[in-house]
Design a protein around this motif. Structure first.
Motif, PDB file in Angstrom:
ATOM      1  N   VAL A  17      -3.989   7.787  -1.968  1.00 38.86           N
ATOM      2  CA  VAL A  17      -3.697   6.358  -1.839  1.00 38.86           C
ATOM      3  C   VAL A  17      -3.524   5.802  -3.248  1.00 38.86           C
ATOM      4  O   VAL A  17      -4.484   5.664  -3.988  1.00 38.86           O
ATOM      5  CB  VAL A  17      -4.818   5.621  -1.091  1.00 38.86           C
ATOM      6  CG1 VAL A  17      -4.437   4.143  -0.905  1.00 38.86           C
ATOM      7  CG2 VAL A  17      -5.088   6.274   0.261  1.00 38.86           C
ATOM      8  N   TYR A  18      -2.297   5.491  -3.605  1.00 36.13           N
ATOM      9  CA  TYR A  18      -1.984   5.078  -4.972  1.00 36.13           C
ATOM     10  C   TYR A  18      -2.200   3.593  -5.206  1.00 36.13           C
ATOM     11  O   TYR A  18      -2.615   3.191  -6.291  1.00 36.13           O
ATOM     12  CB  TYR A  18      -0.542   5.462  -5.320  1.00 36.13           C
ATOM     13  CG  TYR A  18      -0.338   6.957  -5.426  1.00 36.13           C
ATOM     14  CD1 TYR A  18      -0.469   7.619  -6.640  1.00 36.13           C
ATOM     15  CD2 TYR A  18      -0.040   7.720  -4.298  1.00 36.13           C
ATOM     16  CE1 TYR A  18      -0.303   8.989  -6.740  1.00 36.13           C
ATOM     17  CE2 TYR A  18       0.131   9.093  -4.388  1.00 36.13           C
ATOM     18  CZ  TYR A  18      -0.002   9.717  -5.612  1.00 36.13           C
ATOM     19  OH  TYR A  18       0.152  11.083  -5.699  1.00 36.13           O
ATOM     20  N   THR A  26      -4.838  12.224 -11.485  1.00 35.33           N
ATOM     21  CA  THR A  26      -6.078  11.950 -10.788  1.00 35.33           C
ATOM     22  C   THR A  26      -5.961  10.646 -10.029  1.00 35.33           C
ATOM     23  O   THR A  26      -5.631   9.620 -10.603  1.00 35.33           O
ATOM     24  CB  THR A  26      -7.259  11.864 -11.764  1.00 35.33           C
ATOM     25  OG1 THR A  26      -7.424  13.122 -12.392  1.00 35.33           O
ATOM     26  CG2 THR A  26      -8.545  11.488 -11.035  1.00 35.33           C
ATOM     27  N   VAL A  27      -6.216  10.681  -8.723  1.00 37.39           N
ATOM     28  CA  VAL A  27      -6.159   9.489  -7.890  1.00 37.39           C
ATOM     29  C   VAL A  27      -7.406   9.474  -7.009  1.00 37.39           C
ATOM     30  O   VAL A  27      -7.651  10.428  -6.283  1.00 37.39           O
ATOM     31  CB  VAL A  27      -4.897   9.460  -7.019  1.00 37.39           C
ATOM     32  CG1 VAL A  27      -4.892   8.215  -6.162  1.00 37.39           C
ATOM     33  CG2 VAL A  27      -3.640   9.530  -7.875  1.00 37.39           C
ATOM     34  N   PRO A  72      -7.570  -0.913   0.046  1.00 34.25           N
ATOM     35  CA  PRO A  72      -8.344  -1.641   1.066  1.00 34.25           C
ATOM     36  C   PRO A  72      -7.729  -1.644   2.461  1.00 34.25           C
ATOM     37  O   PRO A  72      -8.419  -1.950   3.433  1.00 34.25           O
ATOM     38  CB  PRO A  72      -8.421  -3.057   0.487  1.00 34.25           C
ATOM     39  CG  PRO A  72      -8.364  -2.866  -0.989  1.00 34.25           C
ATOM     40  CD  PRO A  72      -7.381  -1.737  -1.174  1.00 34.25           C
ATOM     41  N   ARG A  73      -6.447  -1.324   2.582  1.00 35.34           N
ATOM     42  CA  ARG A  73      -5.836  -1.281   3.909  1.00 35.34           C
ATOM     43  C   ARG A  73      -6.127   0.025   4.652  1.00 35.34           C
ATOM     44  O   ARG A  73      -5.822   0.139   5.840  1.00 35.34           O
ATOM     45  CB  ARG A  73      -4.310  -1.449   3.795  1.00 35.34           C
ATOM     46  CG  ARG A  73      -3.856  -2.851   3.397  1.00 35.34           C
ATOM     47  CD  ARG A  73      -2.378  -3.039   3.670  1.00 35.34           C
ATOM     48  NE  ARG A  73      -1.946  -4.395   3.372  1.00 35.34           N
ATOM     49  CZ  ARG A  73      -1.229  -4.747   2.319  1.00 35.34           C
ATOM     50  NH1 ARG A  73      -0.860  -3.819   1.439  1.00 35.34           N
ATOM     51  NH2 ARG A  73      -0.878  -6.000   2.128  1.00 35.34           N
ATOM     52  N   VAL A  74      -6.695   1.013   3.960  1.00 37.90           N
ATOM     53  CA  VAL A  74      -6.954   2.322   4.566  1.00 37.90           C
ATOM     54  C   VAL A  74      -8.421   2.409   4.967  1.00 37.90           C
ATOM     55  O   VAL A  74      -9.315   2.265   4.129  1.00 37.90           O
ATOM     56  CB  VAL A  74      -6.605   3.466   3.593  1.00 37.90           C
ATOM     57  CG1 VAL A  74      -6.855   4.817   4.247  1.00 37.90           C
ATOM     58  CG2 VAL A  74      -5.142   3.355   3.165  1.00 37.90           C
ATOM     59  N   SER A  84       0.853  -1.188   0.000  1.00 34.44           N
ATOM     60  CA  SER A  84       0.000   0.000   0.000  1.00 34.44           C
ATOM     61  C   SER A  84       0.890   1.240   0.000  1.00 34.44           C
ATOM     62  O   SER A  84       1.752   1.388   0.864  1.00 34.44           O
ATOM     63  CB  SER A  84      -0.906   0.014   1.229  1.00 34.44           C
ATOM     64  OG  SER A  84      -1.803  -1.068   1.207  1.00 34.44           O
ATOM     65  N   LEU A  85       0.658   2.133  -0.962  1.00 33.91           N
ATOM     66  CA  LEU A  85       1.488   3.323  -1.120  1.00 33.91           C
ATOM     67  C   LEU A  85       0.635   4.574  -0.971  1.00 33.91           C
ATOM     68  O   LEU A  85      -0.310   4.786  -1.727  1.00 33.91           O
ATOM     69  CB  LEU A  85       2.170   3.307  -2.489  1.00 33.91           C
ATOM     70  CG  LEU A  85       3.095   4.488  -2.812  1.00 33.91           C
ATOM     71  CD1 LEU A  85       4.214   4.600  -1.787  1.00 33.91           C
ATOM     72  CD2 LEU A  85       3.669   4.338  -4.212  1.00 33.91           C
ATOM     73  N   VAL A  86       0.994   5.399   0.012  1.00 30.12           N
ATOM     74  CA  VAL A  86       0.285   6.641   0.294  1.00 30.12           C
ATOM     75  C   VAL A  86       1.234   7.808   0.062  1.00 30.12           C
ATOM     76  O   VAL A  86       2.359   7.811   0.578  1.00 30.12           O
ATOM     77  CB  VAL A  86      -0.231   6.674   1.752  1.00 30.12           C
ATOM     78  CG1 VAL A  86      -0.971   7.987   2.036  1.00 30.12           C
ATOM     79  CG2 VAL A  86      -1.136   5.475   2.027  1.00 30.12           C
TER      80      VAL A  86
END
Length: 301
Positions: free
Chosen positions: A265-266, A294-295, A270-272, A253-255
């Motif tokens: 959150v790129y 856009t994300v 689901p972990r956030v 997971s990359l934030v």
């Protein structure tokens, strides 16, 4: 042990006048890493936690996989005529069962810091070399916990308060508890020091943790997180395209752009978790627009 900061005279220009005064600077010195006496790499770093730095570097390069692979770490005598230790050369003794890497000019380390490889070759190398998979890690972190991490990281930076010139990396629990923090002039070194401390402490793999960094999220930092078994990387600034590719490929997971209550959150959304809820944030990561920024329906940054 070398100094982490020094005082230097400066001419200070401010509105209304100039003055001479001392200023505190972060120290930057080279450190050579050797394997059983053979030179392997030189990195520019802030002195301190050098053994952690060496261990973390070797883990990130895939040379070692756990603390038992390292037999010893020691400083070597420096170049001074009297043999005084300069603390700028660290020799790592590997367990005899660990294959020695090729340290010739043609060595094939996969990290960009070592050989400049990129793209598909780098992604494949990390996937095949990583000891642990982070894809199935059950970590869940609330957005309110993530939002508090940058300030907690900043509050723990002791040397930054004196110099204003150091990056930081911190390892946090899912509840936002700071487990270990390291500072360095180099972002990669700060992460290596965190990971190296965890390696030498027998903590690996670092399941259920979040790695928070003070700068941007590069490919190398994602790589180091994956190699240590860390399932989430958060950064106050932007990730690179290759960092996102590797995170997606690895299940990390990359934030990015984590500033206050806002973040992008790129990968691994689901972990956030949404505030006060057990479910994930509404919406999914969507396709980028023509500008590629856009994300999750929001503009990056």
């Amino acid at each position: 042990m070398g100094r982490v900061s020094v005082r230097r005279p400066v001419l200070r220009v401010r509105e209304g006048g100039v003055s001479y005064r001392p200023d505190t600077l972060a120290v930057e010195e080279p450190m050579e890493i050797r394997l059983d006496g053979r030179p392997l790499s030189i990195t520019m770093r802030t002195p301190g936690d050098d053994f952690d730095l060496a261990a973390g570097f070797l883990l990130g390069e895939g040379v070692v996989r756990d603390s038992e692979d390292i037999r010893s770490i020691r400083y070597c005598a420096g170049a001074l005529a009297d043999g005084t230790n300069t603390y700028n050369v660290v020799d790592v003794g590997l367990d005899p069962a660990v294959p020695a890497p090729d340290v010739s000019l043609e060595r094939s380390f996969y990290t960009t810091s070592s050989c400049g490889m990129c793209g598909k070759a780098s992604l494949d190398a990390v996937r095949t070399t990583a000891t642990w998979s982070v894809r199935e890690d059950p970590l869940r972190v609330g957005v309110e916990v993530l939002a508090a991490l940058p300030e907690r990281l900043r509050a723990a930076q002791r040397v930054f308060d004196r110099t204003g010139g150091l990056h930081a990396a911190g390892l946090f629990s899912a509840e936002g508890e700071l487990l270990v923090l390291r500072e360095d002039v180099g972002r990669h070194n700060a992460v290596d020091k965190v990971v190296g401390h965890a390696l030498r402490s027998g903590w690996l793999p670092l399941r259920g943790t979040v790695l928070m960094v003070s700068g941007r999220a590069s490919f190398e930092l994602v790589q180091k997180a994956v190699m240590a078994g860390i399932p989430m990387l958060a950064a106050v600034s932007a990730p690179s395209s290759l960092a996102v590719d590797l995170a997606e490929e690895s299940g990390l997971s990359l934030v990015g752009f984590l500033r206050g209550a806002s973040m992008n959150v790129y990968t691994g959304a689901p972990r956030v978790l949404a505030p006060g809820e057990d479910g994930v944030l509404a919406g999914t990561v969507g396709e980028a627009d023509a500008d590629g920024d856009t994300v999750s329906g929001h503009r990056a940054g």
